[in-house]
Enzyme design. Structure first.
Site, PDB file in Angstrom:
ATOM      1  N   GLY A  72     -39.944 -46.119 -34.137  1.00 29.84           N
ATOM      2  CA  GLY A  72     -39.998 -44.834 -34.822  1.00 29.84           C
ATOM      3  C   GLY A  72     -38.740 -44.001 -34.635  1.00 29.84           C
ATOM      4  O   GLY A  72     -38.236 -43.398 -35.587  1.00 29.84           O
ATOM      5  N   SER A  73     -38.207 -43.981 -33.418  1.00 26.63           N
ATOM      6  CA  SER A  73     -37.017 -43.163 -33.156  1.00 26.63           C
ATOM      7  C   SER A  73     -35.838 -43.652 -33.990  1.00 26.63           C
ATOM      8  O   SER A  73     -35.088 -42.853 -34.559  1.00 26.63           O
ATOM      9  CB  SER A  73     -36.638 -43.212 -31.670  1.00 26.63           C
ATOM     10  OG  SER A  73     -37.716 -42.758 -30.879  1.00 26.63           O
ATOM     11  N   ASN A 152     -47.763 -35.172 -32.984  1.00 27.81           N
ATOM     12  CA  ASN A 152     -48.140 -36.029 -31.867  1.00 27.81           C
ATOM     13  C   ASN A 152     -48.781 -35.282 -30.708  1.00 27.81           C
ATOM     14  O   ASN A 152     -49.450 -35.878 -29.883  1.00 27.81           O
ATOM     15  CB  ASN A 152     -46.925 -36.822 -31.375  1.00 27.81           C
ATOM     16  CG  ASN A 152     -45.709 -35.964 -31.172  1.00 27.81           C
ATOM     17  OD1 ASN A 152     -45.253 -35.267 -32.082  1.00 27.81           O
ATOM     18  ND2 ASN A 152     -45.162 -35.986 -29.975  1.00 27.81           N
ATOM     19  N   GLN A 180     -47.440 -40.943 -36.117  1.00 21.91           N
ATOM     20  CA  GLN A 180     -48.809 -40.717 -35.638  1.00 21.91           C
ATOM     21  C   GLN A 180     -49.856 -40.926 -36.727  1.00 21.91           C
ATOM     22  O   GLN A 180     -51.006 -41.213 -36.425  1.00 21.91           O
ATOM     23  CB  GLN A 180     -48.953 -39.298 -35.065  1.00 21.91           C
ATOM     24  CG  GLN A 180     -48.231 -39.073 -33.761  1.00 21.91           C
ATOM     25  CD  GLN A 180     -48.833 -39.859 -32.603  1.00 21.91           C
ATOM     26  OE1 GLN A 180     -50.013 -40.167 -32.565  1.00 21.91           O
ATOM     27  NE2 GLN A 180     -47.992 -40.180 -31.628  1.00 21.91           N
ATOM     28  N   SER A 200     -44.105 -46.785 -36.583  1.00 19.57           N
ATOM     29  CA  SER A 200     -43.839 -47.558 -35.376  1.00 19.57           C
ATOM     30  C   SER A 200     -45.036 -48.436 -35.021  1.00 19.57           C
ATOM     31  O   SER A 200     -46.182 -48.000 -35.132  1.00 19.57           O
ATOM     32  CB  SER A 200     -43.536 -46.585 -34.229  1.00 19.57           C
ATOM     33  OG  SER A 200     -43.337 -47.298 -33.029  1.00 19.57           O
ATOM     34  N   HIS A 202     -46.177 -49.694 -32.069  1.00 23.84           N
ATOM     35  CA  HIS A 202     -46.977 -49.548 -30.845  1.00 23.84           C
ATOM     36  C   HIS A 202     -47.930 -48.362 -30.853  1.00 23.84           C
ATOM     37  O   HIS A 202     -48.695 -48.176 -29.907  1.00 23.84           O
ATOM     38  CB  HIS A 202     -46.073 -49.516 -29.606  1.00 23.84           C
ATOM     39  CG  HIS A 202     -45.301 -48.259 -29.398  1.00 23.84           C
ATOM     40  ND1 HIS A 202     -45.668 -47.326 -28.462  1.00 23.84           N
ATOM     41  CD2 HIS A 202     -44.186 -47.779 -29.987  1.00 23.84           C
ATOM     42  CE1 HIS A 202     -44.792 -46.323 -28.485  1.00 23.84           C
ATOM     43  NE2 HIS A 202     -43.884 -46.579 -29.411  1.00 23.84           N
ATOM     44  N   THR A 238     -30.390 -60.436 -36.283  1.00 25.77           N
ATOM     45  CA  THR A 238     -31.498 -61.379 -36.430  1.00 25.77           C
ATOM     46  C   THR A 238     -32.823 -60.660 -36.232  1.00 25.77           C
ATOM     47  O   THR A 238     -32.988 -59.876 -35.292  1.00 25.77           O
ATOM     48  CB  THR A 238     -31.342 -62.534 -35.411  1.00 25.77           C
ATOM     49  OG1 THR A 238     -30.079 -63.153 -35.645  1.00 25.77           O
ATOM     50  CG2 THR A 238     -32.456 -63.559 -35.558  1.00 25.77           C
ATOM     51  N   CYS A 326     -42.222 -37.554 -23.305  1.00 30.10           N
ATOM     52  CA  CYS A 326     -40.822 -37.305 -22.959  1.00 30.10           C
ATOM     53  C   CYS A 326     -40.676 -36.022 -22.142  1.00 30.10           C
ATOM     54  O   CYS A 326     -39.778 -35.909 -21.329  1.00 30.10           O
ATOM     55  CB  CYS A 326     -39.963 -37.189 -24.205  1.00 30.10           C
ATOM     56  SG  CYS A 326     -40.716 -37.852 -25.678  1.00 30.10           S
TER      57      CYS A 326
HETATM   58  C1  LIG Z   1     -43.922 -42.027 -30.712  1.00 37.10           C
HETATM   59  C2  LIG Z   1     -43.333 -41.207 -31.789  1.00 37.10           C
HETATM   60  C3  LIG Z   1     -42.022 -41.433 -32.230  1.00 37.10           C
HETATM   61  C4  LIG Z   1     -41.126 -42.460 -31.579  1.00 37.10           C
HETATM   62  O1  LIG Z   1     -41.521 -43.780 -31.877  1.00 37.10           O
HETATM   63  P1  LIG Z   1     -40.939 -44.966 -30.958  1.00 37.10           P
HETATM   64  O2  LIG Z   1     -41.397 -46.204 -31.678  1.00 37.10           O
HETATM   65  O3  LIG Z   1     -41.566 -44.816 -29.622  1.00 37.10           O
HETATM   66  O4  LIG Z   1     -39.465 -44.831 -30.949  1.00 37.10           O
HETATM   67  C5  LIG Z   1     -41.527 -40.651 -33.249  1.00 37.10           C
HETATM   68  N1  LIG Z   1     -42.275 -39.709 -33.821  1.00 37.10           N
HETATM   69  C6  LIG Z   1     -43.544 -39.461 -33.441  1.00 37.10           C
HETATM   70  C7  LIG Z   1     -44.333 -38.399 -34.140  1.00 37.10           C
HETATM   71  C8  LIG Z   1     -44.113 -40.194 -32.407  1.00 37.10           C
HETATM   72  O5  LIG Z   1     -45.352 -39.928 -32.021  1.00 37.10           O
END
Ligand SMILES: *Cc1c(COP(=O)(O)O)cnc(C)c1O
Length: 393
Positions: A72-73, A152, A180, A200, A202, A238, A326
């Site tokens: 996500g980042s 989030n 989210q 993302s 995870h 890759t 964080c």
């Molecule tokens: C967790 C999160 C991210 C970051 O995602 P990562 O895959 O951990 O880099 C970005 N935005 C929101 C709203 C999130 O909850």
């Protein structure tokens, strides 16, 4: 056995067993590089195409508009920086909100140093933007609006369709950080006029380190990583084949089970909210009462330090959070809680609980029982609480 309740699903989720199972062959038997020409590698290529198609379908778009990233980042950084740079000759103004994830906020600050002008619009007391504020922030040189789909920390859901419409009417790009919301709420990039969307793996039962950026066809964006021809040359390197396969599987499951999950989690969430507000005095709910993610609960308990509460919950086998992962460990109160107008001392006493579809009413009863005794215990040690009670009795 000692009780263990993982109630921090906004920080990350367990990778589903079906997802792990789908990934395993791509580490062992099917390890070919998708770019190679022999048939052995074509199974890796097909697996990527399949995941890309599942994800595209989930958003009502074409597979060619989905670009895999490492999370996500990365998607947030790419969307903001490389469209800002690509459209800089048209204008240098960007609009976002005060409650974004740091992947957006810190990228905004970086772009300010590069000479862009960034407006961070406010939210109301429920953590939702006012469309009038957005309308008023738009200028002739505005090139990009980035508003998260759902928050989030406090779970508030933004009026995405209306924002998309406003952006379209004004010829401005619209990006949403849907990390989210994706897999939790229905999303249609056509109906909602979304030009770019970050997600993302995870956060929805997939593996860590894999994400995607949806980019509407025709949008100018600079390439993120220069190198080979992967991801249409826009993001070279890759492919993370097992990660992509796992993400696809997680999305397939999330979409198939979405309605029943929303219903179940909403019931469990509301049970916990109602009971805590009723049984623990001097408590408030942060975020909108109903217009919030089905799995998100966020309270502030007056006269209490959130960090002490987390440690005591941990001793009772409960994993929760006092804000975003964080910011835990730093003493600054959450920027989201400050943006909805909480004073510092109230923001410090906040607790985020994020459930999943497996949690039960019995689990919530355990949480309520523990919370009641922890809050009581911490308040009995608080001079502020003692003082308040003396003055008001
Ligand atoms: C967790 C999160 C991210 C970051 O995602 P990562 O895959 O951990 O880099 C970005 N935005 C929101 C709203 C999130 O909850």
């Amino acid at each position: 056995m000692e009780k263990f309740l993982y109630l921090d699903n906004a920080a990350t989720t367990a990778t589903k067993p079906e997802v792990v199972e789908a990934m395993l062959p791509y580490f062992t038997e099917k390890y070919g590089n998708p770019s190679s020409v022999y048939r052995f590698s074509s199974q890796s290529k097909e697996a990527i195409n399949n995941a890309r198609k599942i994800i595209a379908d989930s958003l009502n778009t074409e597979a060619a508009n989905i670009y895999f990233t490492a999370g996500g980042s990365e998607s947030d950084n790419w969307a903001l920086k490389e469209t800002a740079r690509a459209y800089a000759n048209k204008g240098k103004h960007i609009i976002t909100t005060k409650i974004e994830h740091h992947a957006i906020l810190h990228t905004g600050e970086f772009l300010q140093k590069e000479g862009f002008d960034v407006t961070y619009i406010n939210v109301d007391e429920n953590g939702i933007i006012k469309l009038d504020d957005l309308r008023n922030a738009i200028r002739p040189d505005t090139i990009l609006i980035s508003v998260m789909f759902a928050n989030n920390e406090i779970g508030s859901i933004q009026p995405i369709k209306e924002i998309g419409e406003l952006a379209k009417q004004n010829g401005i790009l619209f990006h949403t950080d849907a990390v989210q919301a994706y897999g939790q709420l229905p999303i249609d990039v056509e109906e909602m006029n979304i030009d770019m969307l970050s997600a993302s793996g995870h956060k929805l039962g997939g593996p860590k380190g894999i994400g995607f950026l949806y980019i509407r066809k025709g949008i100018k964006i600079l390439n993120l990583i220069h190198g080979g021809g992967q991801e249409r040359s826009r993001r070279a390197g890759t492919e993370n084949v097992p990660g992509i396969v796992g993400f696809g599987k997680a999305v397939e499951i999330a979409i198939a089970t979405m309605n029943e999950r929303i219903e179940k989690e909403t019931k469990t969430r509301d049970y916990l909210i109602d009971k805590v507000l009723k049984e623990i005095p001097f408590t408030r709910l942060n975020g909108h009462r109903t217009n919030r993610l089905p799995n998100n609960i966020n309270f502030s308990f007056q006269f209490i330090e959130g960090e002490s509460m987390l440690i005591m919950l941990d001793m009772a086998g409960i994993c929760a959070s006092s804000g975003s992962a964080c910011t835990s460990g730093s003493l600054d109160p959450s920027h989201v809680l400050l943006a909805i107008g909480l004073p510092h001392e109230i923001a410090h006493g906040s607790l985020r609980i994020t459930i999943n579809e497996e949690h039960t009413i019995e689990d919530m009863d355990y949480v309520i029982e523990k919370l009641k005794s922890i809050v009581e215990r911490l308040r009995s040690m608080s001079p502020l609480y003692e003082d308040y009670m003396r003055k008001n009795s």
